[in-house]
Design a protein around this motif. Structure first.
Motif, PDB file in Angstrom:
ATOM      1  N   UNK A   9      -3.323   5.909  13.220  1.00 35.48           N
ATOM      2  CA  UNK A   9      -3.815   4.541  13.332  1.00 35.48           C
ATOM      3  C   UNK A   9      -3.373   3.734  12.116  1.00 35.48           C
ATOM      4  N   UNK A  10      -3.732   2.454  12.095  1.00 34.63           N
ATOM      5  CA  UNK A  10      -3.423   1.566  10.973  1.00 34.63           C
ATOM      6  C   UNK A  10      -4.739   1.052  10.396  1.00 34.63           C
ATOM      7  N   UNK A  11      -4.947   1.153   9.084  1.00 34.67           N
ATOM      8  CA  UNK A  11      -6.188   0.644   8.502  1.00 34.67           C
ATOM      9  C   UNK A  11      -6.201  -0.884   8.453  1.00 34.67           C
ATOM     10  N   UNK A  12      -7.383  -1.441   8.288  1.00 34.07           N
ATOM     11  CA  UNK A  12      -7.505  -2.887   8.170  1.00 34.07           C
ATOM     12  C   UNK A  12      -7.069  -3.338   6.786  1.00 34.07           C
ATOM     13  N   UNK A  13      -6.373  -4.466   6.737  1.00 34.32           N
ATOM     14  CA  UNK A  13      -5.920  -5.005   5.457  1.00 34.32           C
ATOM     15  C   UNK A  13      -4.921  -6.117   5.676  1.00 34.32           C
ATOM     16  N   UNK A  14      -4.684  -6.881   4.629  1.00 31.74           N
ATOM     17  CA  UNK A  14      -3.736  -7.993   4.710  1.00 31.74           C
ATOM     18  C   UNK A  14      -2.370  -7.541   4.200  1.00 31.74           C
ATOM     19  N   UNK A  15      -1.361  -7.694   5.035  1.00 30.35           N
ATOM     20  CA  UNK A  15      -0.003  -7.346   4.631  1.00 30.35           C
ATOM     21  C   UNK A  15       0.499  -8.414   3.658  1.00 30.35           C
ATOM     22  N   UNK A  16       0.808  -7.975   2.450  1.00 29.97           N
ATOM     23  CA  UNK A  16       1.305  -8.873   1.411  1.00 29.97           C
ATOM     24  C   UNK A  16       2.818  -8.789   1.300  1.00 29.97           C
ATOM     25  N   UNK A  17       3.323  -7.551   1.370  1.00 29.28           N
ATOM     26  CA  UNK A  17       4.763  -7.350   1.195  1.00 29.28           C
ATOM     27  C   UNK A  17       5.129  -6.015   1.833  1.00 29.28           C
ATOM     28  N   UNK A  18       5.930  -6.062   2.886  1.00 29.85           N
ATOM     29  CA  UNK A  18       6.267  -4.820   3.597  1.00 29.85           C
ATOM     30  C   UNK A  18       7.382  -4.031   2.939  1.00 29.85           C
ATOM     31  N   UNK A  19       8.038  -4.589   1.902  1.00 29.50           N
ATOM     32  CA  UNK A  19       9.136  -3.887   1.243  1.00 29.50           C
ATOM     33  C   UNK A  19       8.620  -2.594   0.608  1.00 29.50           C
ATOM     34  N   UNK A  20       9.214  -1.490   0.968  1.00 30.73           N
ATOM     35  CA  UNK A  20       8.823  -0.203   0.399  1.00 30.73           C
ATOM     36  C   UNK A  20       7.769   0.533   1.206  1.00 30.73           C
ATOM     37  N   UNK A  21       7.237  -0.090   2.267  1.00 30.38           N
ATOM     38  CA  UNK A  21       6.180   0.569   3.041  1.00 30.38           C
ATOM     39  C   UNK A  21       6.716   1.816   3.751  1.00 30.38           C
ATOM     40  N   UNK A  22       7.882   1.697   4.364  1.00 31.69           N
ATOM     41  CA  UNK A  22       8.467   2.859   5.027  1.00 31.69           C
ATOM     42  C   UNK A  22       8.821   3.956   4.050  1.00 31.69           C
ATOM     43  N   UNK A  23       9.352   3.582   2.894  1.00 31.50           N
ATOM     44  CA  UNK A  23       9.676   4.567   1.861  1.00 31.50           C
ATOM     45  C   UNK A  23       8.410   5.302   1.426  1.00 31.50           C
ATOM     46  N   UNK A  24       7.329   4.538   1.298  1.00 32.39           N
ATOM     47  CA  UNK A  24       6.063   5.119   0.865  1.00 32.39           C
ATOM     48  C   UNK A  24       5.520   6.086   1.905  1.00 32.39           C
ATOM     49  N   UNK A  25       5.675   5.746   3.176  1.00 33.77           N
ATOM     50  CA  UNK A  25       5.220   6.655   4.234  1.00 33.77           C
ATOM     51  C   UNK A  25       5.963   7.985   4.163  1.00 33.77           C
ATOM     52  N   UNK A  26       7.278   7.923   4.015  1.00 35.69           N
ATOM     53  CA  UNK A  26       8.080   9.141   3.951  1.00 35.69           C
ATOM     54  C   UNK A  26       7.687   9.989   2.738  1.00 35.69           C
ATOM     55  N   UNK A  27       7.575   9.347   1.584  1.00 35.10           N
ATOM     56  CA  UNK A  27       7.225  10.082   0.367  1.00 35.10           C
ATOM     57  C   UNK A  27       5.822  10.666   0.460  1.00 35.10           C
ATOM     58  N   UNK A  28       4.874   9.876   0.980  1.00 32.45           N
ATOM     59  CA  UNK A  28       3.502  10.348   1.083  1.00 32.45           C
ATOM     60  C   UNK A  28       3.363  11.520   2.040  1.00 32.45           C
ATOM     61  N   UNK A  29       4.046  11.430   3.177  1.00 26.04           N
ATOM     62  CA  UNK A  29       4.022  12.530   4.148  1.00 26.04           C
ATOM     63  C   UNK A  29       4.597  13.801   3.528  1.00 26.04           C
ATOM     64  N   UNK A  30       5.755  13.692   2.934  1.00 23.95           N
ATOM     65  CA  UNK A  30       6.431  14.883   2.417  1.00 23.95           C
ATOM     66  C   UNK A  30       5.666  15.504   1.264  1.00 23.95           C
TER      67      UNK A  30
END
Length: 307
Positions: A237-258
């Motif tokens: 799912x996606x938590x509630x929050x205001x998107x401020x800047x999507x730059x780096x979000x995908x990178x963060x997902x990959x790093x956090x998962x691994x």
């Protein structure tokens, strides 16, 4: 050891103002300089999650030195090949509409490429993880991505790949541990329009058939799907929050998962942390901080999909 590779890093000059009028003098209200690049983003987050890592790629000039110092400040070990050129500066203009002006970057010569490959050939073992993220630098081709993928397979190192469709598909034969296209990139790979979650799963499985071991498909506001190499399918799912800047979000997902998978070999916990890291970065000015990641983890729901 964990290694990240950024072939074409940048210093991002982020400037904020209310509006911009082309052809006239514009003054900004705030500006900052950020060490940019997908692999660099991953290095920063991995360290914040408690994982020592080495950032590699190519750096040069005063901008390269800035990136190197920023990484050292974060506790990341920089091991970049020094090139005889200036690492690029990208302009990120935040006004009523966001505008990005990305520089091309310096040409990377074969001698520079050889030096980086020699470094990895001498260092990699079966205990290592290599994150290759972003696109080629001028002077490079998909062959250089394939060479990294092949070397990781030969050494037994886990290979994590986050890049465009052509570079991703070129490396699939070497069975990357993890790939993470978003839904739009998935559709582009297969030249189709994807209109349902069932179709997302179908085409993600096709990527597994081609060699991807674990596949995350990010769906923006609909969360993400994970197809594991053992046949399970999970949705976050996606938590509630205001998107401020999507730059780096995908990178963060990959790093956090691994990072979590290295610790636990638990796919559910890994997807939950990956989703929390991605959202935390999207809700922040820069790359996610550990405290905000921890706040969001409990908000992420993971559902097992039976197909």
């Amino acid at each position: 050891m964990l290694y990240t590779i950024t072939f074409n890093p940048a210093v991002d000059l982020v400037m904020s103002t209310d509006h911009v009028t082309l052809g006239e003098l514009n003054r900004v209200q705030r500006d900052e300089y950020v060490a940019g690049g997908k692999g660099i983003n991953m290095s920063v987050l991995l360290k914040r999650l408690g994982h020592d890592n080495i950032a590699t790629g190519f750096l040069g000039g005063f901008t390269g030195e800035f990136i190197r110092q920023q990484l050292l400040t974060e506790g990341v070990q920089p091991e970049f090949v020094e090139v005889d050129a200036i690492t690029r500066i990208n302009v990120k203009l935040k006004a009523a509409e966001e505008t990005e002006i990305n520089a091309k970057g310096p040409v990377i010569h074969q001698a520079d490429i050889d030096q980086l490959f020699q470094y990895f050939d001498s260092k990699l073992t079966g205990e290592d993880v290599v994150f290759l993220a972003g696109n080629t630098a001028p002077g490079m081709t998909s062959d250089h991505y394939v060479k990294i993928a092949k070397l990781c397979k030969e050494k037994g190192a886990r290979f994590v790949l986050d890049t465009n469709k052509d570079l991703l598909t070129a490396c699939l034969a070497y069975q990357p541990f993890l790939i993470k296209p978003n839904i739009h990139e998935l559709a582009e790979i297969f030249n189709v329009e994807i209109q349902s979650h069932q179709e997302v799963i179908y085409y993600a499985r096709e990527l597994q058939q081609r060699g991807g071991r674990n596949v995350i498909i990010s769906l923006g506001g609909d969360g993400a799907f994970l197809l594991t190499e053992h046949g399970e399918i999970y949705q976050s799912s996606v938590p509630k929050g205001q998107v401020i800047n999507s730059v780096g979000a995908g990178d963060s997902m990959v790093a956090g998962f691994t990072a979590k998978y290295i610790e636990s070999q638990d796919y559910i916990a890994s997807l939950r942390q990956g989703a929390a890291c991605g959202s935390s970065t999207a809700f922040s000015i820069g790359i996610a901080q550990l405290d905000t990641v921890n706040q969001l983890v409990d908000e992420i729901k993971i559902t097992k999909i039976g197909v």
